[in-house]
Design an enzyme around this catalytic site. Structure first.
Site, PDB file in Angstrom:
ATOM      1  N   SER A  63     -30.716 -12.581  11.882  1.00 22.26           N
ATOM      2  CA  SER A  63     -30.743 -11.991  10.547  1.00 22.26           C
ATOM      3  C   SER A  63     -32.122 -11.463  10.185  1.00 22.26           C
ATOM      4  O   SER A  63     -33.140 -11.948  10.659  1.00 22.26           O
ATOM      5  CB  SER A  63     -30.304 -13.038   9.509  1.00 22.26           C
ATOM      6  OG  SER A  63     -28.996 -13.471   9.763  1.00 22.26           O
ATOM      7  N   CYS A  64     -32.102 -10.454   9.336  1.00 20.52           N
ATOM      8  CA  CYS A  64     -33.354  -9.904   8.831  1.00 20.52           C
ATOM      9  C   CYS A  64     -33.937 -10.842   7.775  1.00 20.52           C
ATOM     10  O   CYS A  64     -33.331 -11.836   7.403  1.00 20.52           O
ATOM     11  CB  CYS A  64     -33.095  -8.527   8.218  1.00 20.52           C
ATOM     12  SG  CYS A  64     -32.202  -7.389   9.287  1.00 20.52           S
TER      13      CYS A  64
END
Length: 304
Positions: A63-64
């Protein structure tokens, strides 16, 4: 088990002990079956299976990094911008970079309108007086670097703004410093122009933002059919409430790249930051986030 192994080794030297080994092995197997039978009927059998728990391996993903800083009373300050930048830099581990450590997958910041700063800058540089907050909308546009292409983009936007009965107050070139960027990021770096549109109809901000959305979409459609502009124009945001600064940058590069973000009187009441980890799409300037009104921290465009 160690005892059994010891006896087995001994039996190789003394064949007469083989019958004893076989007898011991049978006892061990029998006890093992008995233990499994007992365990099966104990409380351990009631433990939930993986599919009944909250964990699901299908939900695992890289995930960012996303963060938000805001003043609950909507009071703008320089500290909000600085805190947001610190948060962004501390999420460097959530973002990715290419073969060059100074070419990032993308990073950016969406902030509440820095009204006092824009008002000062336009007055000093162009003699343009901005009205009150909500009386104008603005946004940063990625363009090709050629002057002819930039002129064509400005003409397209101005015609659409006029079509909606509004007025372009000013265009402003965004100052940047790409000295810290990697060669890959520099190779596709766009020129950046900021447009200011007057709310000549005095519409409530939600209705005004709807009109700005329509202007942007029509401008994008026409630009897509223009040979010199096709695929090389991108509107980072166009709103009366927020503005987005982003690019194919690492989190550490955002503040140093945009001169606006470095100014002491660049204030905001909120800031949304994003550090991108590109997994199934290549990094690019326009794919950096935040995306106009929001940002996400997972590959929501992934097909399974």
């Amino acid at each position: 088990m160690l005892r059994l192994n010891s006896i087995l080794r001994t039996s190789l030297k003394n064949p007469s002990s083989i019958r004893n080994v076989v007898s011991i092995r049978k006892n061990v197997l029998s006890n093992s079956i008995l233990i499994r039978s007992i365990t099966k009927n104990t409380i351990f059998e009631s433990f939930p299976k993986p599919k009944n728990s909250l964990y699901d391996s299908q939900l695992e993903k890289d995930s960012c990094g996303v963060g938000l800083v805001a003043n609950m009373k909507k009071l703008a300050s320089r500290q909000i911008v600085l805190d947001a930048n610190e948060m962004l830099v501390r999420m460097s581990h959530r973002g990715g970079c290419g073969c060059e450590p100074n070419t990032g997958d993308g990073a950016g910041i969406l902030i509440g309108m820095p009204h006092s700063y824009y008002r000062r800058v336009l007055q000093e540089s162009q003699g343009v007086s901005l009205g009150t907050l909500n009386s104008y909308g603005t946004g940063i546009v990625f363009t090709p670097k050629g002057d002819e292409s930039v002129a064509a983009i400005k003409e397209i936007f101005e015609s659409k703004v006029k079509q909606f009965g509004m007025k372009v107050l000013a265009w402003r070139n965004i100052e940047t410093d790409n000295s810290a960027l990697g060669e890959s990021a520099k190779a596709t770096e766009p020129r950046m122009e900021q447009i200011f549109i007057e709310n000549t109809k005095n519409l409530p901000f939600k209705e005004f933002d709807t009109e700005l959305y329509r202007i942007r979409k029509l401008a994008e459609i026409e630009a897509a059919s223009h040979v010199d502009i096709m695929g090389n124009m991108y509107v980072c945001s166009l709103s009366s409430q927020t503005v987005t600064y982003k690019g194919q940058l690492t989190p550490e590069q955002v503040l140093g790249y945009y001169k606006d973000l470095q100014m002491p009187d660049f204030h905001s009441h909120m800031a949304l930051v994003h550090s991108r980890f590109s997994t199934n799409t290549f990094p690019s300037w326009e794919r950096a986030q935040p995306i106009r009104m929001m940002c996400h921290n997972g590959e929501i465009n992934t097909l399974r």
